[in-house]
Design an enzyme around this catalytic site. Structure first.
Site, short mmCIF file in Angstrom:
data_model
loop_
_atom_site.label_atom_id
_atom_site.label_comp_id
_atom_site.label_asym_id
_atom_site.label_seq_id
_atom_site.Cartn_x
_atom_site.Cartn_y
_atom_site.Cartn_z
CE LYS A 116 2.25 -3.02 -3.27
NZ LYS A 116 1.78 -2.25 -4.42
NE ARG A 276 -2.79 3.85 -3.10
CZ ARG A 276 -3.39 3.16 -2.13
NH1 ARG A 276 -4.18 3.79 -1.29
NH2 ARG A 276 -3.21 1.86 -2.01
#
Length: 617
Positions: A116, A276
């Site tokens: 992140k 994902r």
């Protein structure tokens, strides 16, 4: 063409991927830890491979074992699911290096976005320097750089809590994802969590598949999700979709992915990109009429998407059923799931079936229930009704909380934000037990019995049974008469072991009953039958701190020792269960007179970990 897929995951997501593979005529391979040897995903796959050696909680993080399993089973492709290694670029490379097809984005895209901190820099943002955080920056959020699912996240409102939050988040992230990197960012108190699902092929096409709202969260983990996100202006929705496409193109993304934002004051704040499939992908599937897993497989095979995505229709809402007690700080629950069934008309995704055991090693999610309807109001009503009438026999769940949340005026009016449960949890978990449930349980148990094997001409003494219902003890009385079972204040219309019918002030009510040992389910009410003559039990010492769930003691507060003075609310002991760390705090200011907990210790519910003797005020 792909002929056999190994799913490098477990539980619900593995079962979900297997379902699509069967529909496509593709073989399936499961991997499992020793703890999951009899799990549903291992049973339904064509082939199952044991992952040896590692502890149950870490087994699915062993990428080398997963690749070896795929080769041994003859799989030619690997689907990572979500969680575990799904955003691990090294694992993706290992799969490809072994000559297997990776059903996911390129490792380079994972590296760019799975962290992140790197993702924020790519989008022109930067996290806060933990050493530079001041009072003016508060509140802040400590967040794991890898993974998701709310693990490795802490809100910090006081500067002196930052260090402990950093340490706790690092430990939890390392346990869940094998990566202890964390970062700090500003925490927006009243934002909405909105995300965009994307699909991208290897031919340069990127589809932004609408928006989802995931604002109802506990412990920073989503509980209720819906598509499309309600209440967004057309301009903001278009901006979100454009930013999601920009993020995907920036890393040459392929496959399914999600770009997440916090929306506050009409502005979008980029959070992260999950490289994902998401847990909440079914609501997008329902609205767009797509199978995202099938699309992932097609993209991995090199097929192109169409020029335009399907046109969305209607509204979909998903609720996550957890084996947990929201009224007890979301404490996870374990035990046998005796029965799980939902009405027709809604979608059920689960990794459990009747008789399965809910263990301590993995996430507490039992299932996802999804409703789709022409309008948001209809979808909410359909989902709430399905959950309310679902059969859930086993450990305590969050079912009642979900039903109440879906019917809360703040949610139905689409005025919710990520602080929803901070504001409303107390009201949403206030017990509302059916007062006739204990009587129905007693009458079902008494069916066919008589006190003396025959009837007498004198009134019989009432039979007495006691039940625990939501932590409170209830005593009920009934009688055997020549006309059958009877109880004061009601008329017993029918009673057998599975169904009791009572006439209550002229209203006839049905009570389905199921009993498993001392556990009794009457409709949606869960009871525990208490012994007629309870054994005397030594009471806990005042101030005893007990383990709320089975788990492992992972950490003690720095310098904690017997004789120490503690303040009210001070965090003392951290217990890890189902990949989440649960903090046990001092109930009051006092002296630590006993400390039994030790790091690494396995504990059961009710184990006394410490005793705090309160300082008189």
């Amino acid at each position: 063409m792909i002929s056999s897929v190994l799913v490098a995951n477990r539980g619900e997501i593995a079962c979900r991927v297997f379902r699509t593979c069967r529909e496509l005529g593709i073989g399936t391979v499961a991997v499992h830890s020793d703890a999951d040897a009899d799990a549903l995903h291992a049973r339904v796959a064509d082939t199952a491979v044991r992952l040896p050696g590692a502890a149950p909680a870490d087994t699915y993080l062993r990428g080398d074992l997963v690749v070896k399993a795929a080769l041994a089973a003859g799989a030619d492709a690997v689907h990572p699911g979500y969680g575990f290694l799904s955003e691990n670029a090294g694992f993706a490379r290992a799969v490809r290096d072994a000559g297997l097809v990776w059903i996911g984005p390129p490792p380079e895209a994972i590296e760019a976005m799975a962290s992140k901190t790197r993702a924020k820099r790519l989008m022109g943002l930067a996290p806060l320097d933990p050493d530079g955080v001041t009072e003016a920056d508060l509140p802040v959020l400590v967040k794991a750089a890898a993974g998701g699912g709310g693990r490795g996240m802490r809100i910090v409102r006081r500067l002196d809590e930052l260090r402990a939050a950093l340490e706790g988040a690092r430990a939890e992230a390392a346990s869940a994802f094998g990566d202890g990197e964390v970062f700090v960012e500003p925490y927006l108190e009243h934002g909405r969590h909105v995300e965009v699902q994307i699909l991208a092929d290897t031919h340069g096409t990127v589809w932004p598949l609408g928006t989802r709202d995931c604002s109802l969260q506990r412990r920073h983990q989503k509980v209720v999700e819906e598509a499309p996100a309600p209440g967004l202006t057309q301009g903001l929705a278009e901006e979100l979709r454009a930013l999601a496409v920009r993020a995907a193109r920036a890393v040459s993304y392929t496959g399914a992915g999600t770009v997440e934002f916090l929306v506050a004051d009409g502005r979008a704040h980029f959070l992260e990109m999950n490289t994902r499939l998401q847990v909440e992908h079914p609501v997008t599937e329902a609205v767009f009429g797509l199978d995202l897993v099938a699309e992932q497989i097609r993209i991995a095979e090199g097929h192109a998407l169409g020029t335009e995505p399907p046109h969305p229709r209607g509204h979909a809402v998903e609720a996550r059923l957890y084996a947990e007690d929201p009224a007890r700080d979301w404490a996870p629950q374990t035990g046998t799931l005796h029965r799980l069934a939902v009405p027709d008309g809604v979608r059920l995704d689960t990794g459990y079936t009747d008789g399965d055991t809910i263990g301590v090693h993995y996430d507490a999610m039992l299932a996802k229930v999804v409703a789709h309807a022409p309008t948001r109001a209809e979808a909410i009503r359909r989902l709430a009704g399905a959950l309310e009438s679902a059969v859930l026999h086993g450990p305590v769940t969050n079912r009642d909380l979900l039903v109440r949340s879906l019917r809360h005026e703040e949610f139905t009016a689409a005025r919710m934000d990520t602080g929803f449960y901070d504001r409303h949890l107390g009201a949403l978990t206030t017990p509302a037990h059916d007062p006739y449930a204990p009587l129905a349980a007693a009458l079902a148990d008494a069916h066919g019995r008589s006190r003396f094997g025959g009837w007498r001409n004198v009134p019989s003494q009432p039979q007495v049974k006691r039940y625990d219902m939501g932590g409170e003890e209830y005593e009920v009385r009934y009688r055997h008469t020549r006309d059958g079972l009877a109880a004061d204040g009601v008329r017993v219309v029918h009673a057998d072991a599975r169904l009791v019918v009572l006439d209550i002030d002229g209203v006839r009510r049905k009570f389905p009953v199921a009993r498993y040992g001392d556990q009794v389910h009457v409709g949606t009410t869960r009871l525990t039958a208490l012994p007629r003559f309870p054994d005397p039990v030594a009471r806990l010492a005042p101030g005893s701190l007990v383990a709320p769930m089975p788990g492992t003691v992972v950490r003690l507060a720095e310098g904690l020792a017997e004789g120490a003075t503690v303040r009210a609310g001070q965090g003392l002991i951290w217990v890890e269960a189902m990949k989440m760390q649960h903090l046990i705090s001092a109930p009051a200011a006092g002296t630590l007179t006993a400390l039994h907990a030790r790091p690494g210790q396995q504990v059961e519910p009710g184990t006394v970990l410490a005793v705090v003797q309160e300082i008189p005020s």
